[in-house]
Design a protein around this motif. Structure first.
Motif, PDB file in Angstrom:
ATOM      1  N   THR A 255       2.749   0.702  -6.963  1.00  0.00           N
ATOM      2  CA  THR A 255       1.792   0.378  -8.134  1.00  0.00           C
ATOM      3  C   THR A 255       1.268   1.745  -8.821  1.00  0.00           C
ATOM      4  OG1 THR A 255       1.396  -1.803  -7.613  1.00  0.00           O
ATOM      5  CG2 THR A 255      -0.015  -1.047  -9.407  1.00  0.00           C
ATOM      6  N   THR A 256       0.674   2.479  -7.767  1.00  0.00           N
ATOM      7  CA  THR A 256       0.131   3.965  -8.397  1.00  0.00           C
ATOM      8  C   THR A 256       1.242   4.550  -8.879  1.00  0.00           C
ATOM      9  OG1 THR A 256      -1.174   3.610  -6.481  1.00  0.00           O
ATOM     10  CG2 THR A 256      -1.057   5.718  -7.421  1.00  0.00           C
TER      11      THR A 256
ATOM     12  N   GLY B 182       0.762  -1.147   0.011  1.00  0.00           N
ATOM     13  CA  GLY B 182      -0.116   0.155   0.085  1.00  0.00           C
ATOM     14  C   GLY B 182       0.846   1.217   0.023  1.00  0.00           C
TER      15      GLY B 182
ATOM     16  N   GLN C 134       1.180  -6.259 -12.139  1.00  0.00           N
ATOM     17  CA  GLN C 134       1.340  -6.762 -10.834  1.00  0.00           C
ATOM     18  C   GLN C 134       0.260  -8.131 -10.594  1.00  0.00           C
ATOM     19  OE1 GLN C 134       0.932  -4.589  -7.322  1.00  0.00           O
ATOM     20  NE2 GLN C 134       1.055  -6.260  -5.697  1.00  0.00           N
TER      21      GLN C 134
HETATM   22  N1  ATP Z   1      -7.774   3.388  -8.031  1.00  0.00           N
HETATM   23  C1  ATP Z   1      -7.833   3.609  -6.719  1.00  0.00           C
HETATM   24  N2  ATP Z   1      -8.918   4.341  -6.192  1.00  0.00           N
HETATM   25  C2  ATP Z   1      -8.637   4.519  -4.804  1.00  0.00           C
HETATM   26  N3  ATP Z   1      -7.522   4.029  -4.101  1.00  0.00           N
HETATM   27  C3  ATP Z   1      -6.529   3.487  -4.758  1.00  0.00           C
HETATM   28  C4  ATP Z   1      -6.632   2.949  -6.028  1.00  0.00           C
HETATM   29  N4  ATP Z   1      -5.323   2.365  -6.273  1.00  0.00           N
HETATM   30  C5  ATP Z   1      -4.683   2.353  -5.061  1.00  0.00           C
HETATM   31  N5  ATP Z   1      -5.195   2.940  -4.391  1.00  0.00           N
HETATM   32  C6  ATP Z   1      -4.784   3.236  -2.732  1.00  0.00           C
HETATM   33  O1  ATP Z   1      -3.424   3.535  -2.816  1.00  0.00           O
HETATM   34  C7  ATP Z   1      -2.688   3.118  -2.026  1.00  0.00           C
HETATM   35  C8  ATP Z   1      -1.472   2.738  -2.801  1.00  0.00           C
HETATM   36  O2  ATP Z   1      -1.750   1.717  -3.492  1.00  0.00           O
HETATM   37  P1  ATP Z   1      -0.733   0.573  -4.587  1.00  0.00           P
HETATM   38  O3  ATP Z   1      -1.400  -0.483  -5.225  1.00  0.00           O
HETATM   39  O4  ATP Z   1       0.092   1.914  -5.215  1.00  0.00           O
HETATM   40  O5  ATP Z   1       0.192  -0.117  -3.435  1.00  0.00           O
HETATM   41  P2  ATP Z   1       1.354  -0.762  -3.707  1.00  0.00           P
HETATM   42  O6  ATP Z   1       2.707  -0.084  -2.954  1.00  0.00           O
HETATM   43  O7  ATP Z   1       1.556  -1.356  -4.914  1.00  0.00           O
HETATM   44  O8  ATP Z   1       0.907  -2.140  -2.595  1.00  0.00           O
HETATM   45  P3  ATP Z   1       1.587  -3.585  -3.089  1.00  0.00           P
HETATM   46  O9  ATP Z   1       2.777  -3.958  -2.475  1.00  0.00           O
HETATM   47  O10 ATP Z   1       0.475  -4.136  -2.077  1.00  0.00           O
HETATM   48  O11 ATP Z   1       1.250  -3.945  -4.346  1.00  0.00           O
HETATM   49  C9  ATP Z   1      -3.561   2.147  -1.308  1.00  0.00           C
HETATM   50  O12 ATP Z   1      -4.061   2.336   0.060  1.00  0.00           O
HETATM   51  C10 ATP Z   1      -4.624   1.813  -2.332  1.00  0.00           C
HETATM   52  O13 ATP Z   1      -5.692   1.258  -1.594  1.00  0.00           O
END
Ligand code: ATP
Ligand code: MG
Lengths: 252, 322, 284
Positions: A45-46, A41, A87
């Protein structure tokens, strides 16, 4: 050092009140493998989605080979030579493995016609070790093969920069080894790689440098060994019990 | 791709010639009237398949193109004394352009929302035309007898128009085949499987969808022009018959979506089945029920349609029957 | 001026009935993402149900209770046969399977009743309210629609079963993890949606003559109303219906009645394009 290939500049993405990526800046250089790590989180990925245009950033810029690509749709980004994997794998289920990769080749950086694209696809399939599955429907592959398919499709686009989102997750040790080999050989071709990974050993041994995200913000950046000994990084990971467990398991 | 070297191309040519020659040789009017319906169904199904089977967008109101083509043609021929050929071509072009503009908007919708919007468009256009006095409102447009004169009188004109409809059918199959074997088609299939993933792979989805929507409007509009010219009249309820629109979906499903052969065979079979049910005394009242039950059975037990079943039984058919 | 107000009032009353029909459609969509294309056929069934019950000597308003029960049972059966096996398939599948149900209903209905008009002939009085004339039937139909909606809300928010329906609508997987038998809830929801459609049909039958095909236009109105209100949002659907009724009532004195359909469908497409979650927000 060589040329800057990717520049992420004060990049921010808000989902409602949540700042999934918060004012992140870093640069990466041609030929480099840059690891992107952080607890679940953290916004990794974002960040990928912002870089390749799946999301439009709330603020900030992305530059690729000195060109502004902020806010371009994904199909424009890949045409400039920046490809990615997902992912959560997204095979085109009812199409064969070969067809999946041909799509990548056709609509990638070189904008190939069907026949040259098919040649590129065959080549890439052999490269990642999927040749024997070329006529299998993509939906029928197991997870490890689907991950390889993700890589193959992205490679077929003939990118200069490849974003890999947890291509090792969910693989058994033998499959991990195999994938690591593929990644090394990709780098040997001169393709720069930005990779998200939770498996610390892998990221530490592959990356030239590492960027650490936590709660959307950049927590640290540097050589793998520097980052690994950074107390803030350790704390961030220990704050995430699951991750701490993973690290402990790997230590053992 | 060398078109003339492909057996499937020759199959399309053969089927088209068969449709053209069968009734013509013996000047068999009954057979012609059966086959004209069959050909129209094939045109509708083959073009709808571009949307449903290739791109994964369920157009519930595809009949709006057919109707618009019919109205534009009859208006040009009847009201402005145009010849049939320029009239149908212009009708096709205008309808296709309208679809392009409309597509820019509605193709942003996905799944059920898109399906609902296409129903809405068809109904809006139908109700508009029913109130639109230049097109005769609810009474529609009647062609004066003189309209057929230029083509050597009604008797001859009907045969000519029949052959033209068969030609449009052949073209529809050819277009469906060429698209399927093209880079454009590959992009469409990628969109069907996963639009977001396709865009990440470089497929310009918004443009591709709009183009295929527009393409899928052209030949049905031309066919609508020919068909209603042949009828000599057009009214809103027949031109924009939502029911026929949905029947076209049934044809595509029956044969197997995403395949050229499937759409064509599904349409031809559906026409036969419908004809059969309508003529058997006692069953004619139940033809809708039987068609409904058939559709339900396909959906529940053979969602790949006839071709899906054939491909599973003989995988090598995949390469021959597209 | 008075005629306009009378027409608007008429529109408001009939709009509530449209709203009731739309709630049936939107509820099913909200709970299981299925656009029920058998909706219009079911509305027509409601019309004929009340007609048959009336023929058997039951007053139409008492008949409503029976119609609701029939609707519930019928909906559950339709769900089990035509929806449940493909509930996780792409949307095309459920669109087509519910459409096939519609074909079957219309087909049987046409065979039995042909497509000629029927009506429920029971004594109706005219009332004067604040100087406007309304028929008692229209007033009762609107009142019944409001009552049924109130009852539905009581069910959804105050009963355990209703709360389970909302939980499943919100997130089916999470609800399953909490131990809610989602398949049964889906079946019941489909039953309720169907019962609402039949009830609205029954109410319409107390107002106008009808044929087995009459459901179609109300199905389309239900689409428009539920999209106006945001697909999946029952309150929105009721308001959407009222808006439709008000549009019809307020333009009726000025333009040909047939133009109202054009206006409604254009609004429908525009709303889908520019406010896809409707005016009141989709999905509660
Ligand atoms: N489309 C979206 N709408 C709302 N919130 C989102 C969206 N995409 C991601 N988030 C939120 O943004 C935050 C970051 O998510 P992200 O998927 O980028 O994390 P991550 O670092 O890739 O985690 P992981 O290691 O679990 O893959 C999380 O709290 C997620 O719930
Ligand atoms: Mg992630």
């Amino acid at each position: 050092m060589s040329r800057v290939i990717l520049e992420v500049d004060h990049l921010t993405k808000a989902f409602g009140g949540l700042l999934a990526v918060n004012d992140v800046s870093f640069q990466m250089y041609e030929g480099e493998i840059l690891g992107l790590i952080g607890p679940n989180g953290a916004g990794k990925t974002t960040l990928f989605n912002l870089v390749n245009g799946v999301y439009k950033p709330t603020r900030g810029h992305v530059r690729f080979l000195s060109q502004e690509i902020t806010g371009l749709p994904p199909y424009e980004v890949v045409k400039r030579g920046l490809a990615r994997t997902h992912q959560i794998v997204r095979p085109l289920n009812e199409m064969t493995v070969l067809e999946n990769v041909v799509v990548g080749a056709c609509f990638g950086a070189e904008n190939l016609g069907l026949e040259p694209a098919a040649r590129v696809a065959e080549e890439v399939l052999a490269f990642v070790g999927l040749a024997e599955y070329r006529d299998t429907l993509a939906g029928k592959l197991n997870l490890a093969l689907k991950k390889r398919l993700e890589v193959a499709r992205a490679l077929a686009a003939r990118p200069k920069l490849l974003l890999l989102d947890e291509v090792l997750a969910g693989l058994n040790p033998a499959e991990v080894e195999r994938m690591l080999g593929v990644i090394r050989r990709i780098r040997e071709q001169g393709i720069s790689i930005l990779m998200i990974e939770h498996i610390m050993q892998a990221i530490m041994s592959l990356s030239d440098r590492v960027v650490v995200l936590n709660f959307g913000q950049k927590l640290a950046e540097g050589k793998p060994e520097e980052v690994a000994s950074d107390p803030r990084v350790i704390e961030a990971y220990l704050g995430d019990p699951e991750m701490a467990k993973k690290i402990l398991e790997e230590e053992a | 791709m060398k078109l003339f070297a492909r057996p499937f191309f020759w199959l399309i040519v053969a089927v088209t010639l068969l449709y053209a020659l069968l009734p013509t040789l013996g000047q068999n009017v009954t057979l012609r009237e059966t086959l004209v319906l069959s050909a129209i169904y094939i045109i509708l199904a083959a073009n709808l398949n571009l949307m449903i089977g290739y791109t994964g967008y369920v157009n519930f109101g595809s009949i709006v193109f057919f109707g618009l083509g019919g109205y534009l043609t009859l208006w040009l021929v009847g009201g402005h004394h145009w010849g049939l050929y320029p009239a149908v071509l212009l009708a096709g072009a205008v309808t296709s352009l309208l679809a392009f503009l409309l597509g820019i908007g509605v193709l942003r919708l996905r799944g059920a929302y898109f399906a609902l919007a296409t129903i809405g468009i068809n109904e809006a256009v139908k109700d508009f035309v029913a109130n639109f006095d230049p097109w005769g409102g609810a009474e529609g447009i009647f062609l004066p007898f003189t309209a057929f004169k230029a083509m050597g009188g009604p008797g001859k004109a009907l045969w000519t128009v029949y052959l033209l409809i068969v030609l449009v059918m052949g073209l529809s199959l050819l277009v469906a085949y060429l698209v399927k074997r093209s880079k454009f088609g590959l992009g469409l299939f990628a969109i069907r499987e996963d639009e977001d993933a396709a865009m990440v792979l470089g497929v310009k989805a918004p443009l591709f969808k709009t183009l295929v929507y527009s393409l899928s409007a052209f030949l049905p509009a031309v066919a609508g022009g020919l068909y209603f010219f042949k009828n000599g009249s057009i009214i809103p309820d027949e031109a924009f018959n939502l029911h026929l629109s949905i029947e076209a979906i049934v044809m595509v499903m029956l044969g197997g979506q995403g395949t050229v052969t499937g759409a064509a065979v599904g349409a031809a079979l559906y026409e036969r089945l419908r004809g059969l049910l309508l003529t058997i005394p006692g069953l004619s009242n139940f033809h809708l029920v039987i068609a409904g039950v058939l559709l339900l059975l396909i959906i529940l037990f053979a969602p790949g349609g006839l071709m899906g079943w054939l491909y599973r039984a003989w995988p090598r058919l995949r390469r021959v029957l597209e | 001026m008075p005629e306009i107000l009378a027409s608007v009032l008429d529109g408001l009353l009939i709009g509530l009935v449209y709203g009731l029909a739309a709630i049936g459609l939107t509820l099913i969509f909200g709970v299981m993402d299925v656009v029920n294309l058998a909706h219009g056929a079911v509305i027509a069934l409601g019309m004929f149900a009340v007609y048959l019950l009336f023929g058997a000597g039951l007053h139409p308003y008492l008949g409503l209770f029976v119609v609701a029960l029939i609707g519930l049972a019928f909906g559950v059966v339709v769900y089990l046969v035509a929806v449940r096996p493909i509930i996780n398939a792409p949307p095309l599948m459920t669109l087509l399977s519910t459409f096939s149900v519609s074909m079957i209903i219309i087909g049987v209905g046409t065979a039995v009743w042909s497509t000629s008009p029927y009506n429920v002939n029971f004594p109706v009085t005219t009332l004067r309210i604040l100087g406007y004339t309304v028929t008692s039937a229209r007033l009762v139909a609107a009142l019944a629609a409001v009552l049924v909606t109130g009852f539905l809300y009581y069910f959804l928010y105050r009963t355990t079963l209703g709360k389970a329906v909302r939980a499943v609508a919100n997130n089916r997987e999470a609800a399953e993890l909490m131990g809610i038998p989602s398949q049964q809830i889906l079946a019941i929801s489909f039953g309720i949606g169907t019962a609402l459609a039949m009830l609205s049909g029954a109410l319409i039958a107390t107002l106008f003559p009808f044929t087995i095909l009459s459901g179609g236009i109300y199905e389309l109105k239900s689409f428009v109303a539920s999209v106006l209100g945001g697909l999946g949002n029952p309150t929105g659907a009721l308001f959407g219906g009222v808006i439709l009724g008000l549009i019809e009532g307020s333009v009726a004195p000025f333009i040909k009645i047939s133009w109202t359909n054009v206006i409604e469908f254009v609004i429908f497409v525009l709303i889908l394009l520019f406010f896809p979650t409707g005016l009141f927000g989709g999905r509660r």
